[in-house]
Design a protein around this motif. Structure first.
Motif, PDB file in Angstrom:
ATOM      1  N   SER A   1      20.307  41.822  54.656  1.00 43.06           N
ATOM      2  CA  SER A   1      19.301  40.968  54.021  1.00 43.06           C
ATOM      3  C   SER A   1      19.096  41.302  52.545  1.00 43.06           C
ATOM      4  O   SER A   1      18.499  40.508  51.809  1.00 43.06           O
ATOM      5  CB  SER A   1      17.965  41.085  54.765  1.00 43.06           C
ATOM      6  N   ASP A   2      19.582  42.473  52.114  1.00 40.04           N
ATOM      7  CA  ASP A   2      19.447  42.839  50.702  1.00 40.04           C
ATOM      8  C   ASP A   2      20.427  42.087  49.809  1.00 40.04           C
ATOM      9  O   ASP A   2      20.308  42.136  48.577  1.00 40.04           O
ATOM     10  CB  ASP A   2      19.669  44.343  50.516  1.00 40.04           C
ATOM     11  N   PHE A   3      21.391  41.422  50.427  1.00 38.35           N
ATOM     12  CA  PHE A   3      22.429  40.740  49.652  1.00 38.35           C
ATOM     13  C   PHE A   3      22.223  39.231  49.748  1.00 38.35           C
ATOM     14  O   PHE A   3      22.935  38.511  50.449  1.00 38.35           O
ATOM     15  CB  PHE A   3      23.815  41.135  50.172  1.00 38.35           C
ATOM     16  N   LYS A   4      21.213  38.771  49.049  1.00 37.33           N
ATOM     17  CA  LYS A   4      20.888  37.349  49.024  1.00 37.33           C
ATOM     18  C   LYS A   4      21.235  36.771  47.662  1.00 37.33           C
ATOM     19  O   LYS A   4      20.940  37.356  46.628  1.00 37.33           O
ATOM     20  CB  LYS A   4      19.402  37.146  49.326  1.00 37.33           C
TER      21      LYS A   4
ATOM     22  N   TYR B   1      26.839  36.951  46.370  1.00 37.65           N
ATOM     23  CA  TYR B   1      27.493  38.127  46.941  1.00 37.65           C
ATOM     24  C   TYR B   1      28.623  37.665  47.865  1.00 37.65           C
ATOM     25  O   TYR B   1      28.632  36.520  48.342  1.00 37.65           O
ATOM     26  CB  TYR B   1      26.504  38.968  47.740  1.00 37.65           C
ATOM     27  N   ALA B   2      29.546  38.562  48.117  1.00 36.02           N
ATOM     28  CA  ALA B   2      30.621  38.257  49.058  1.00 36.02           C
ATOM     29  C   ALA B   2      30.047  38.080  50.457  1.00 36.02           C
ATOM     30  O   ALA B   2      29.198  38.860  50.892  1.00 36.02           O
ATOM     31  CB  ALA B   2      31.656  39.381  49.047  1.00 36.02           C
TER      32      ALA B   2
ATOM     33  N   ALA C   1      26.275  49.953  39.560  1.00 30.22           N
ATOM     34  CA  ALA C   1      25.435  49.024  40.349  1.00 30.22           C
ATOM     35  C   ALA C   1      25.895  48.855  41.781  1.00 30.22           C
ATOM     36  O   ALA C   1      25.427  47.951  42.479  1.00 30.22           O
ATOM     37  CB  ALA C   1      25.361  47.656  39.675  1.00 30.22           C
ATOM     38  N   TYR C   2      26.827  49.687  42.244  1.00 25.72           N
ATOM     39  CA  TYR C   2      27.264  49.579  43.638  1.00 25.72           C
ATOM     40  C   TYR C   2      26.107  49.926  44.576  1.00 25.72           C
ATOM     41  O   TYR C   2      25.328  50.827  44.294  1.00 25.72           O
ATOM     42  CB  TYR C   2      28.442  50.524  43.897  1.00 25.72           C
ATOM     43  N   PRO C   3      25.985  49.244  45.727  1.00 21.22           N
ATOM     44  CA  PRO C   3      26.867  48.200  46.257  1.00 21.22           C
ATOM     45  C   PRO C   3      26.430  46.777  45.902  1.00 21.22           C
ATOM     46  O   PRO C   3      27.063  45.816  46.313  1.00 21.22           O
ATOM     47  CB  PRO C   3      26.778  48.410  47.761  1.00 21.22           C
ATOM     48  N   LYS C   4      25.358  46.648  45.145  1.00 22.14           N
ATOM     49  CA  LYS C   4      24.838  45.305  44.840  1.00 22.14           C
ATOM     50  C   LYS C   4      25.543  44.754  43.608  1.00 22.14           C
ATOM     51  O   LYS C   4      24.944  44.561  42.540  1.00 22.14           O
ATOM     52  CB  LYS C   4      23.332  45.357  44.670  1.00 22.14           C
TER      53      LYS C   4
END
Length: 372
Positions: A23-26, A33-34, A169-172
């Motif tokens: 859910s952090d990758f919106k 995001y991929a 900035a990994y992983p975002k």
């Protein structure tokens, strides 16, 4: 049951460092995001690559082969024999001497006639010189375009020159359009290689090639889902670089330009050794092992991805052994054989009419080393 397996497979701790979830990758503000769903298109695209390859080989590579006067060598056909054909199809293509003796008695043939039959029958299943040229031509075109496309996608990225910057900035890290297309094209191509392995030119390292294709697909897919995309792009371009020279060397060899093939093979060897035995382990693998732990504690994805890279490097070492063995032969004579491919077997002549046969030339070709 299936839901439980799905929940376990997509468990956050398998894919991301602690305190991060899916859910952090919106997506927001045109920055995406991929997504796992992005990869679904690679399966039909893999089939599409097979169709494109068919058209290319028939309407481009084949006329090109004819223009270079590449012709298939005449092969003597095995005499129809139901008993031997059944044994060949169901038991073994290379029977032991005891089996040959038994088959000779069963068919009322001499041992020498049975041995000759199996040689000719095996030769019938081997790919022709024109087919080898068509495959090499197709792969050469893909690899050179993929390498150019990969370079265009990476040349202006800072992590292309300083691998430590891959982890900023990994992983975002947001997905760039160039990364998307580079991944989709490469992964689709590897699916096509896996789908077509049954009718491609058969090589002695067939099992290694299967491991290679599966490793490449798993590596690319996992790196996409876990947002190791910057690393993945570097892995792809490093492994594409040497394949361009290899496929061009094979094309020249099939066309009879052995001197030019030797020159191209020399370039291939140098690029292979530098890119895969120096840059790949000491820059890329080192970068994936050392730097991430300075940002997050190790997690499953960290270990899994690095293990896949090590498997890839083991395959590179195996192929490097084959290459160096060919280099040793090159020092004494022109390259005429492939360390991996089966060659046409020659029938040995004797005083009988059945044994007066034209010798079949070698059908071998140079190796195809790639990670795709």
């Amino acid at each position: 049951m299936l839901q439980t397996l799905s929940d376990w497979f997509w468990w956050d701790r398998l894919w991301f460092p602690e305190n991060l979830t899916w859910s952090d990758f919106k997506d927001h503000d045109e920055q995406v995001y991929a997504r796992v769903s992005h990869l679904y298109v690679t399966l039909p695209c893999g089939v599409g690559f097979i169709l494109i390859r068919y058209v290319f080989e028939r309407f481009v590579a084949l006329p090109f082969a004819k223009s270079l006067s590449i012709k298939n060598r005449a092969r003597l056909q095995a005499t129809p024999n139901a008993v031997l054909e059944k044994f060949f199809s169901t038991q073994s293509k290379i029977p032991s001497q005891a089996k040959i003796n038994g088959l000779a008695k069963k068919c009322s043939w001499s041992v020498r006639q049975v041995e000759r039959w199996f040689r000719r029958r095996r030769n019938q299943d081997r790919p022709s010189l024109v087919k080898k040229f068509q495959e090499a031509c197709w792969r050469f075109v893909f690899y050179i375009l993929a390498f150019i496309g990969g370079f265009a996608a990476l040349y202006d990225k800072p992590w292309f020159y300083n691998t430590q910057l891959m982890w900023d900035a990994y992983p975002k890290q947001y997905l760039l359009p160039s990364q998307y297309w580079y991944y989709i094209i490469e992964l689709s191509f590897y699916w096509s290689l896996l789908f077509s392995v049954a009718f491609d030119v058969r090589r002695k390292d067939f099992k290694e090639q299967i491991i290679h294709h599966l490793s490449a697909i798993v590596l690319l897919s996992f790196s996409w889902c876990a947002n190791y995309i910057r690393v993945g792009t570097l892995v792809m371009i490093v492994h594409d670089a040497s394949d361009v020279f290899l496929e061009s060397a094979k094309m020249m060899l099939y066309a009879g330009f052995s001197h030019l093939a030797n020159i191209q093979f020399t370039f291939f060897t140098l690029v292979f050794l530098v890119s895969r035995l120096i840059y790949f382990p000491f820059w890329i693998i080192h970068c994936t092992w050392v730097y991430p732990v300075n940002i997050y504690p190790p997690f499953f994805g960290y270990y899994f991805f690095n293990v896949m890279l090590v498997i890839l490097q083991i395959l590179n070492l195996y192929w490097a052994y084959l290459i160096l063995r060919m280099v040793a032969k090159l020092m004494f004579s022109d390259i005429k054989h492939d360390e991996r491919s089966d060659e046409d077997e020659e029938d040995l002549s004797d005083n009988s009419e059945d044994d007066n046969m034209n010798s079949l030339g070698s059908g071998k070709h140079l190796n195809n080393f790639h990670t795709h």
